[in-house]
Design an enzyme around this catalytic site. Sequence first.
Site, mmCIF file in Angstrom:
data_model
loop_
_atom_site.group_PDB
_atom_site.id
_atom_site.type_symbol
_atom_site.label_atom_id
_atom_site.label_comp_id
_atom_site.label_asym_id
_atom_site.label_seq_id
_atom_site.Cartn_x
_atom_site.Cartn_y
_atom_site.Cartn_z
ATOM 1 N N ASN A 55 37.308 29.912 39.365
ATOM 2 C CA ASN A 55 37.462 29.780 37.918
ATOM 3 C C ASN A 55 37.778 28.338 37.500
ATOM 4 O OD1 ASN A 55 37.596 30.763 35.338
ATOM 5 N ND2 ASN A 55 39.334 32.131 35.694
ATOM 6 N N HIS A 140 44.121 46.255 32.952
ATOM 7 C CA HIS A 140 45.139 45.558 32.157
ATOM 8 C C HIS A 140 45.394 46.291 30.842
ATOM 9 C CE1 HIS A 140 43.899 41.431 34.081
ATOM 10 N NE2 HIS A 140 44.063 42.390 34.978
ATOM 11 N N ARG A 165 48.586 47.706 34.607
ATOM 12 C CA ARG A 165 49.275 46.424 34.456
ATOM 13 C C ARG A 165 49.665 46.255 32.993
ATOM 14 N NH1 ARG A 165 47.466 40.089 35.258
ATOM 15 N NH2 ARG A 165 46.808 40.197 33.098
ATOM 16 N N TYR A 177 49.796 34.278 28.035
ATOM 17 C CA TYR A 177 48.824 34.539 29.085
ATOM 18 C C TYR A 177 48.585 36.052 29.243
ATOM 19 C CZ TYR A 177 47.952 36.458 33.513
ATOM 20 O OH TYR A 177 47.485 37.309 34.462
ATOM 21 N N ASP A 228 52.576 40.932 35.697
ATOM 22 C CA ASP A 228 52.220 39.625 36.265
ATOM 23 C C ASP A 228 53.006 38.531 35.548
ATOM 24 O OD1 ASP A 228 50.970 37.413 37.344
ATOM 25 O OD2 ASP A 228 48.936 38.018 36.785
ATOM 26 N N HIS A 230 52.726 35.180 36.554
ATOM 27 C CA HIS A 230 51.901 33.980 36.646
ATOM 28 C C HIS A 230 52.639 32.728 37.078
ATOM 29 C CE1 HIS A 230 47.700 32.976 36.000
ATOM 30 N NE2 HIS A 230 47.584 34.285 35.879
ATOM 31 N N GLU A 254 54.311 40.593 40.002
ATOM 32 C CA GLU A 254 53.313 39.714 40.627
ATOM 33 C C GLU A 254 53.584 38.247 40.313
ATOM 34 O OE1 GLU A 254 49.391 40.858 39.383
ATOM 35 O OE2 GLU A 254 48.645 38.808 39.534
ATOM 36 N N GLU A 280 47.170 35.466 44.924
ATOM 37 C CA GLU A 280 45.804 35.355 44.401
ATOM 38 C C GLU A 280 45.259 33.939 44.512
ATOM 39 O OE1 GLU A 280 46.640 36.953 40.402
ATOM 40 O OE2 GLU A 280 46.136 34.997 39.580
ATOM 41 N N ARG A 301 47.850 39.435 47.798
ATOM 42 C CA ARG A 301 46.840 39.483 46.736
ATOM 43 C C ARG A 301 45.574 38.686 47.032
ATOM 44 N NH1 ARG A 301 46.338 41.626 42.205
ATOM 45 N NH2 ARG A 301 46.203 39.727 40.927
ATOM 46 N N HIS A 330 43.372 40.493 44.134
ATOM 47 C CA HIS A 330 43.013 39.949 42.824
ATOM 48 C C HIS A 330 41.638 40.482 42.413
ATOM 49 C CE1 HIS A 330 42.622 35.826 40.553
ATOM 50 N NE2 HIS A 330 43.247 36.723 39.803
ATOM 51 N N ASP A 334 36.642 36.958 36.817
ATOM 52 C CA ASP A 334 36.007 35.822 37.513
ATOM 53 C C ASP A 334 35.680 36.149 38.970
ATOM 54 O OD1 ASP A 334 38.996 35.365 36.792
ATOM 55 O OD2 ASP A 334 38.834 34.272 38.676
ATOM 56 N N GLU A 357 42.987 45.319 41.937
ATOM 57 C CA GLU A 357 42.897 44.972 40.508
ATOM 58 C C GLU A 357 41.441 45.120 40.079
ATOM 59 O OE1 GLU A 357 43.898 40.918 39.517
ATOM 60 O OE2 GLU A 357 43.973 41.354 37.367
ATOM 61 N N TRP A 420 50.862 27.487 36.450
ATOM 62 C CA TRP A 420 49.965 28.463 35.819
ATOM 63 C C TRP A 420 49.752 29.621 36.755
ATOM 64 C CZ3 TRP A 420 48.005 30.843 32.009
ATOM 65 C CH2 TRP A 420 46.801 31.539 32.121
HETATM 66 C C1 CS2 Z 1 45.407 36.956 36.696
HETATM 67 C C2 CS2 Z 1 44.090 36.277 36.352
HETATM 68 O O1 CS2 Z 1 44.205 38.868 37.196
HETATM 69 C C3 CS2 Z 1 45.252 38.279 37.368
HETATM 70 O O2 CS2 Z 1 46.174 38.709 38.026
HETATM 71 O O3 CS2 Z 1 46.365 36.223 37.318
HETATM 72 O O4 CS2 Z 1 43.958 36.369 34.979
HETATM 73 C C4 CS2 Z 1 43.962 34.821 36.747
HETATM 74 O O5 CS2 Z 1 44.748 34.027 35.941
HETATM 75 C C5 CS2 Z 1 42.582 34.296 36.654
HETATM 76 O O6 CS2 Z 1 41.668 35.245 36.990
HETATM 77 C C6 CS2 Z 1 42.433 33.102 37.567
HETATM 78 O O7 CS2 Z 1 41.135 32.835 37.849
HETATM 79 MG MG MG Z 2 47.681 37.420 38.525
#
Ligand code: CS2
Ligand code: MG
Length: 420
Positions: A55, A140, A165, A177, A228, A230, A254, A280, A301, A330, A334, A357, A420
Amino acid sequence: MPLKRRPAVPQTKEKSVTDTIQSAEVLVASPSRNYVTLRITTADGIVGLGDATVNGRELAVASYLRDHIAPLLIGSDPSRIEDTWQYLYRGAYWRRGPVTMAAIGAIDMALWDIQGKRAGLPVHQLLGGRVRDKIPAYQHAFGWDVPALMDAIDAQLDQGATHIRVQSGIPGVDKVYGVSKNPSYEPAGRGARPSEEVFNSAAYLHHAPQILAAAREKVGPLVHLLHDVHHRLTPTEAARLAREVEPLHLFWLEDITPAEDPEALRVVRDASITPLAIGEVFNTIWDCQRLIEDRLIDYIRVAVNHAGGISHVRKIYSLAELHGVKAGPHGPSDISPVAMAASIQLATATHNWGVQEYMGYPEIVHEAFPHDWRFEQGHLYAGDAPGLGVDLDESVLNAHPYETAYLPTARDVTGAVLDW
Ligand code: CS2
Ligand code: MG
């Protein structure tokens, strides 16, 4: 008594290479979001696909493949999957990192796809066969406020979700986010520069336990809830959150702290029994080793396309199995349906599997990558097509050229850049 003569061992001739790799093409396209796809074709006309999407760094992987490693494959034996992996990893001198490992991962996936097609078997049969009939998957549920979040949870319950989630807006914060005002969202925004959001950890730490409690009250004790963070919290903040939500019995928290610091999770672990998931952004077994061996996490992950493909990720899962850690890969938008297929094949044959996921895809992505795996009632199912069971429709890809897009960047309330 004379020894009985054993029957002579039949002389086996050195098998000649029956097929060779004829081409390895890299396709970059943006059906709703950017994907980098590798297509390997053998002299016998067998086609294998691999996902190399990273990504926001798509073109770097495309160049690594196109300019450096795909040409090395031409003329080689596609059945030497492990040897090819070792050659590209150990032979390159420069090891690890998301670009290298995504490129190797795509090649590995495509070679497993070819191996399966040559054998006439789905990849999970080559990995030891089925250990389960269905794979729990989580989607999600998000909402700007509690009522919107409850509606999103309802929608998932209606569809049979067993794992959900949960993310929500934070009062006084205008971008969060994983939360959108629209029913669906794409984490990466198109444009030349990443957008920015501000994360207020005090507001978040005050609000998150409340929304998780509301979610638990709504779904009752048996639906699994995930959340999550992040990579945003300090070890002590993370420990506070994990301890505070302990009575809610989450399935996992997470990425509660930055992933590159395993000791941070020790602080969280010592404070609470809330299950933890991370990884991830990891791309090799060495990123996971301490966390797994020291049992600092419950779920790993790593995704098959970001960590060197099926060959490497299954070694990570085997290490995890030894230490009571389960796979929980993950699976956002993407990760293309090609890598999703590889992950589903692995899940079908891997005993220590927790959950996959599955963010889901807009219809155009299913059209670009027709597949025989399916998502139904909160579960993913592997099909029986040989190989990975995914195809690609080049006309759809050609109609949607690459567009620059990035994940947002986060800053704290002082304007300093955050993880991030
Ligand atoms: C996230 C994603 O799916 C998840 O758990 O953390 O949104 C992630 O930020 C992006 O897919 C990163 O490419
Ligand atoms: Mg995540």
